[in-house]
Design an enzyme around this catalytic site. Structure first.
Site, PDB file in Angstrom:
ATOM      1  CB  ILE A  32      -2.527   7.764  -0.627  1.00  0.00           C
ATOM      2  CG1 ILE A  32      -3.211   6.799  -1.601  1.00  0.00           C
ATOM      3  CG2 ILE A  32      -2.650   7.250   0.810  1.00  0.00           C
ATOM      4  CD1 ILE A  32      -4.614   6.426  -1.262  1.00  0.00           C
ATOM      5  CE1 TYR A 181       3.984   2.258  -7.130  1.00  0.00           C
ATOM      6  CE2 TYR A 181       2.468   0.403  -7.328  1.00  0.00           C
ATOM      7  CZ  TYR A 181       2.826   1.604  -6.736  1.00  0.00           C
ATOM      8  OH  TYR A 181       2.042   2.132  -5.738  1.00  0.00           O
ATOM      9  CE  LYS A 185       4.046   1.494  -2.318  1.00  0.00           C
ATOM     10  NZ  LYS A 185       4.282   2.835  -1.737  1.00  0.00           N
TER      11      LYS A 185
END
Length: 316
Positions: A32, A181, A185
């Site tokens: 990204i 994970y 985030k």
């Protein structure tokens, strides 16, 4: 409702000029982050790719220059897993201001074992959240010196179903890679919203915005050799998934809008239009567990203690 200007709707393929502005994208050499950097470079801005791997950064810059004539891109050696190195890295920027930083760099693991940074922090939480938390302190003077500085924190759709365990932020008792994970985030997103509240409280001109790419797959992403290559077979097999998700080039759109759109305000969340998974960017309503001030305050205090940073992150 979107905050798009009534006179000129936002067009992901016709971005406004940002000539003379400077943007830093952490992890801008791949995924990204690469497409955020490529799209921002097309606006005429100077784009700095924060990356610990010089060879990968060189490849990314060559790719951007091949697609964006006259692109202004630089590499900053940046290792978010090495907290003591961050001040030196920012000093090497040699800038008098920074218009925006995109807190994008991150790691994810599908399988065990649990790993740690050199500072002793669980790797995903340490890089995805703590590294960006600490980096913000050293960037604060440069962002404050810009006419309208922005901090854009890149969250994830994965954070929607997670909740922070404030007594086990580093997953020392119960480590599950996908959950760890998602929580890392979520920590980033909580940080972004809490940072906005704190910036408002001290009257700062800097904005803190949160954005996420939705569902972004490598197999739906256009090739950018040698940075990324999608074979025709991979793309063909991924076409059915394209009804729900998208490539990383489109996943960059909400993040780029959060950086550039003059209508964007601090404390907002931006993501893809269709179910938060694909499509053009729009403003979203953040879920309550992402914006809970009590949770954010505890996370902030713990993050400051773990990183040894100023509680105000340099914003006064």
């Amino acid at each position: 409702m979107s905050s798009t200007s009534q006179s000129q709707p936002w067009n992901v393929h016709r971005l406004p000029s940002a000539e003379g502005r400077v943007f830093l994208v952490t992890g801008g050499n791949a995924g990204i982050g690469y497409f955020v950097a490529e799209q921002l470079a097309a606006t005429g801005a100077l784009v700095v790719l924060g990356s610990r791997n010089a060879a990968k950064a060189d490849a990314a810059m060559a790719s951007i220059r091949s697609r964006v004539p006259g692109a202004q891109v630089r590499h900053l050696q940046l290792d978010l897993a090495d907290l003591p190195s961050l001040k030196t890295a920012v000093d090497r920027l040699d800038l008098d201001h920074l218009d925006a930083v995109v807190h994008n760099a991150g790691v994810a693991f599908d399988d065990p074992p649990r790993r740690e940074t050199e500072d002793g922090h669980e790797l995903m939480f340490g890089i995805n959240h703590l590294g960006h938390f600490a980096l913000t302190q050293w960037l604060a003077p440069l962002l404050s010196a810009a006419p309208a500085g922005r901090i854009v924190t890149v969250g994830s759709f994965a954070a929607r179903s997670e909740r922070l365990d404030l007594d086990d932020l580093q997953s020392t008792r119960d480590y599950r890679p996908k959950r760890t994970y998602g929580r890392s985030k979520l920590a980033q997103m909580c940080f972004g919203f809490e940072l906005d509240r704190r910036l408002l409280a001290v009257g700062s001109t800097v904005l803190s915005v949160v954005a996420h790419p939705g569902g972004a797959l490598d197999s739906l992403t256009p090739s950018r050799p040698p940075v990324h290559v999608t074979t025709p077979g991979e793309r063909l097999r991924a076409l059915p998934a394209g009804l729900l998700v998208q490539g990383k080039d489109a996943g960059a759109w909400p993040i780029v809008r959060a950086v550039l759109d003059p209508e964007v305000r601090g404390g907002q969340l931006w993501g893809p239009r269709v179910f938060g998974l694909r499509g053009t960017p729009r403003r979203e309503t953040a879920l309550s567990h992402m914006t809970d001030p009590a949770v954010a305050a505890r996370l902030w205090a713990a993050s400051g203690e773990l990183t040894g940073t100023d509680p105000h992150l340099g914003f006064r």
